[in-house]
Design an enzyme around this catalytic site. Structure first.
Site, PDB file in Angstrom:
ATOM      1  N   HIS A 291     -14.725   3.761  -2.899  1.00  0.00           N
ATOM      2  CA  HIS A 291     -13.444   3.368  -2.633  1.00  0.00           C
ATOM      3  C   HIS A 291     -13.092   3.340  -1.001  1.00  0.00           C
ATOM      4  O   HIS A 291     -12.081   2.835  -0.315  1.00  0.00           O
ATOM      5  CB  HIS A 291     -12.311   3.741  -3.419  1.00  0.00           C
ATOM      6  CG  HIS A 291     -11.720   5.002  -2.829  1.00  0.00           C
ATOM      7  ND1 HIS A 291     -12.041   6.141  -3.661  1.00  0.00           N
ATOM      8  CD2 HIS A 291     -10.684   5.198  -2.202  1.00  0.00           C
ATOM      9  CE1 HIS A 291     -11.442   7.098  -3.151  1.00  0.00           C
ATOM     10  NE2 HIS A 291     -10.361   6.684  -2.223  1.00  0.00           N
TER      11      HIS A 291
ATOM     12  N   ASP B 268     -17.193   5.696  -8.788  1.00  0.00           N
ATOM     13  CA  ASP B 268     -16.675   6.038  -7.412  1.00  0.00           C
ATOM     14  C   ASP B 268     -17.505   6.909  -6.410  1.00  0.00           C
ATOM     15  O   ASP B 268     -17.087   7.952  -6.156  1.00  0.00           O
ATOM     16  CB  ASP B 268     -15.088   6.248  -7.208  1.00  0.00           C
ATOM     17  CG  ASP B 268     -14.467   6.008  -6.070  1.00  0.00           C
ATOM     18  OD1 ASP B 268     -14.936   5.557  -5.202  1.00  0.00           O
ATOM     19  OD2 ASP B 268     -13.329   6.592  -5.882  1.00  0.00           O
TER      20      ASP B 268
ATOM     21  N   GLY C 156      -6.258  10.969   2.163  1.00  0.00           N
ATOM     22  CA  GLY C 156      -7.252  11.324   3.327  1.00  0.00           C
ATOM     23  C   GLY C 156      -8.271  12.466   2.816  1.00  0.00           C
ATOM     24  O   GLY C 156      -9.132  12.617   3.773  1.00  0.00           O
TER      25      GLY C 156
ATOM     26  N   SER D  14      -9.924  11.874  -0.094  1.00  0.00           N
ATOM     27  CA  SER D  14     -11.049  10.964  -0.702  1.00  0.00           C
ATOM     28  C   SER D  14     -12.281  11.083  -0.219  1.00  0.00           C
ATOM     29  O   SER D  14     -12.475  11.003   1.146  1.00  0.00           O
ATOM     30  CB  SER D  14     -10.562   9.300  -0.769  1.00  0.00           C
ATOM     31  OG  SER D  14      -9.441   9.297  -1.566  1.00  0.00           O
ATOM     32  N   GLY D  15     -13.309  11.227  -1.072  1.00  0.00           N
ATOM     33  CA  GLY D  15     -14.800  10.884  -0.534  1.00  0.00           C
ATOM     34  C   GLY D  15     -15.185  12.386  -0.297  1.00  0.00           C
ATOM     35  O   GLY D  15     -16.410  12.832  -0.356  1.00  0.00           O
TER      36      GLY D  15
END
Length: 595
Positions: A78, A126, A221, A223-224
């Site tokens: 995402h 994801d 922030g 995310s990932g």
């Protein structure tokens, strides 16, 4: 001129041949991290999470990521709705978003690979892979993280860590100077997480973590970025920050992409320097199985804890089809009791799993007295260099050496019990069984300098021969085969009534002049050490009942059983057509240089 042509060709081959070594030996080691056991978190010590990546788009931090080898980063799909690689810049070794970072390097992205089944509506799958424009060099501040293998389990309550440069409160931002933050949170089981978010929201591809009362979480922030867990001296990535309802809300844990579900996909994209996959298994009982709420399906029978544990049996190798011959072992699981005994990260000797907590080897492999903390045992391993998707690494708590005249053996006690599967099984120990002259037997090990670039396990078929006058009544003799450094401690094994028995421990201690002249190998029968083994291993394991000779080996979860078909080729280094064509071109170049 011929000499210079040879040097030129060797140089070309060295430079252009792609690296095939996995990251298994270097991943997850954070020398600056002293943690023993983001929202509600704290500022991290610089260099304590050396796989952390800051993803920038158009000059601003947007997401986190994790370095998984020297040229690939794992992140969330995402984060990459904008697929133009020119707009991104990745930072490795970074600590502050505002201050100087003397240990950082940056790279542009040459390729973005979002998972083909990523669903932006449900956030399922994801996960994304980012290829760096050029490799990075590992330092104390830049190290790849290990990834959770398919057989990993994360029960409710397992403590995990999240790191990132995200907001410290919902709708807020990270305070200046925007240093890397860290937070420790417990895993929340998927059944409980489904009850929290609404049944059907949380899939098997997801993993949840957070306090029931809230207060600690990942946020915008982050995310990932990675969710990691510590196993012995290394860190394993269990999840990728994916989504949540707000940040740090009570009974709304953070939701992460479950990394262990994607080993095959990751290895399909990364053909060389494949990431290191390590198994993390929770101990005890999974309390999440007792969770229920309206609409939540009952626990499948195959997952429900059994009230009667199946007895552990020995000598079963379902994936072994050995009939004759021998050289390199072609696939994982052929000899599921084989152990690689490693000191300070390097293979020293072979060994065999002879009980759920014990490995047998040769006493000559160890100093006197042996120091257990220097050693680790790797089970389920095929290659010393390359991908081993089914292996597990275990610490050693104690090493006991027999003290008899002549050859001696050693028993290593493991810090934890491995989960048995088709790839990890104990062998039966000889307790007085007769192996008749002419019986076919096998030896296996990681011979020094053998097995090609990947140092694949070697095997050899032999047969029992009459020892004659070359040794004692405790001797067992075979046709001559060569033992090299690295083989010692492994097994001489013979199949009896559909079960494999270890007849002796491979050693060079009994290589007498008479035996060499008679072209035979002489070993000490394992039965000689029966009293020592009974004291230090306990009751010997038995093969399956003869009334049910086809009983399958113990497996504790569907994940392990399914791994046979779903992941059996995941770690194979099958050359691509491009790779073969490349080498044909090199051969052509060599031919012309010699003309």
């Amino acid at each position: 001129m011929t000499f210079y042509r040879v040097i030129y060709v060797l140089t070309v081959l060295t430079v252009l041949t792609p690296e095939s070594q996995s990251q298994e030996d270097v991943c997850g080691r954070a020398t600056l991290n002293t943690r023993v056991r983001i929202v509600g978190g704290q500022t991290a010590v610089e260099g304590s999470w050396p796989w952390m990546v800051s993803v920038h788009r158009d000059g601003s931090h947007i997401c986190g990521g994790s370095l998984i080898n020297n040229q690939w980063v794992l992140s969330a799909a995402h984060c990459f709705t904008v697929t133009s690689t020119s707009r991104y810049l990745l930072y490795m070794g970074r600590h502050s978003q505002e201050l100087s970072n003397p240990n950082e390097v940056s790279r542009t992205i040459s390729q973005i690979i979002n998972h083909p089944d990523y669903n932006s509506r449900t956030s399922d799958n994801d996960i994304s892979l980012l290829r760096l424009s050029s490799p990075v060099t590992f330092t104390t501040y830049i190290v790849p993280v290990c990834l959770a293998s398919p057989s990993s389990t994360f029960f409710t309550g397992v403590d995990v860590w999240v790191t990132g440069w995200g907001a410290t409160r919902f709708g807020g931002s990270l305070p200046s100077p925007q240093n890397l933050m860290e937070v420790e949170v417990p895993v929340v089981g998927n059944r409980q997480c489904n009850c929290d978010y609404g049944v059907g929201t949380i899939t098997d591809n997801m993993l949840c973590a957070g306090l029931r009362e809230g207060g600690k979480d990942s946020c915008q922030g982050d995310s990932g970025g990675p969710l990691v867990v510590k196993l012995n001296d290394r860190w394993i990535q269990a999840g990728v920050v994916s989504f949540g309802e707000g940040c740090a809300r009570p009974e709304r844990p953070g939701v992460y992409t479950r990394v262990s579900r994607y080993m095959t996909w990751i290895n399909e994209q990364i053909s060389s320097s494949q990431p290191g996959f390590v198994t993390f298994r929770s101990s005890g009982t999974d309390s999440d199985l007792s969770v229920t709420c309206p609409g939540l399906p009952p626990v499948p029978t195959t997952m429900a804890p059994s009230t009667t544990a199946r007895p552990v049996v020995c000598g079963q190798a379902p994936l072994n089809s050995r009939l004759q011959g021998g050289s390199s072992v072609s696939s994982a699981g052929q000899w599921p009791w084989m152990a690689s005994l490693q000191r300070n990260g390097s293979h020293v000797c072979g060994g065999t799993l002879v009980a759920v907590d014990s490995v047998l080897s040769d006493a000559n492999c160890f100093s006197s007295p042996p120091v257990a903390s220097e050693w680790t045992v790797i089970l389920g391993r095929l290659r010393q260099v390359g991908s081993n998707p089914f292996q597990v690494t275990l610490n050693v708590t104690n090493i006991t050496v027999s003290n008899l005249t002549g050859s001696n053996v050693a028993v290593l006690k493991l810090a934890s019990n491995p989960t048995l599967s088709n790839y990890i099984q104990p062998i039966c120990m000889d307790n007085g069984r007769t192996f008749a002259v002419g019986s076919t037997c096998w030896a296996a090990g990681w011979s020094s300098g053998q097995g090609g670039a990947e140092q694949v396990m070697q095997e050899v078929q032999t047969s029992i021969v009459n020892c004659g006058n070359t040794s004692t009544s405790d001797a067992i003799c075979t046709g001559m085969f060569t033992l090299n450094e690295g083989d010692y401690g492994g097994p001489l094994m013979c199949k009896v009534d559909n079960s494999w028995f270890q007849a002796a421990v491979l050693t060079n201690a009994n290589s007498t002049r008479q035996a060499r002249e008679a072209a035979m190998n002489t070993f000490t029968q394992l039965n000689r050490f029966q009293s020592f083994l009974s004291r230090n291993v306990g009751t010997f394991l038995s093969p399956p009942s003869t009334a049910n000779p086809t009983s399958s080996p113990n497996t504790t979860s569907n994940t392990d059983a399914n791994a046979t078909t779903a992941h059996s080729s995941a770690g194979a280094t099958t050359p691509s057509s491009t790779f073969i064509l490349f080498h044909l071109l090199i051969m052509s170049l060599c031919f012309h240089l010699w003309k």
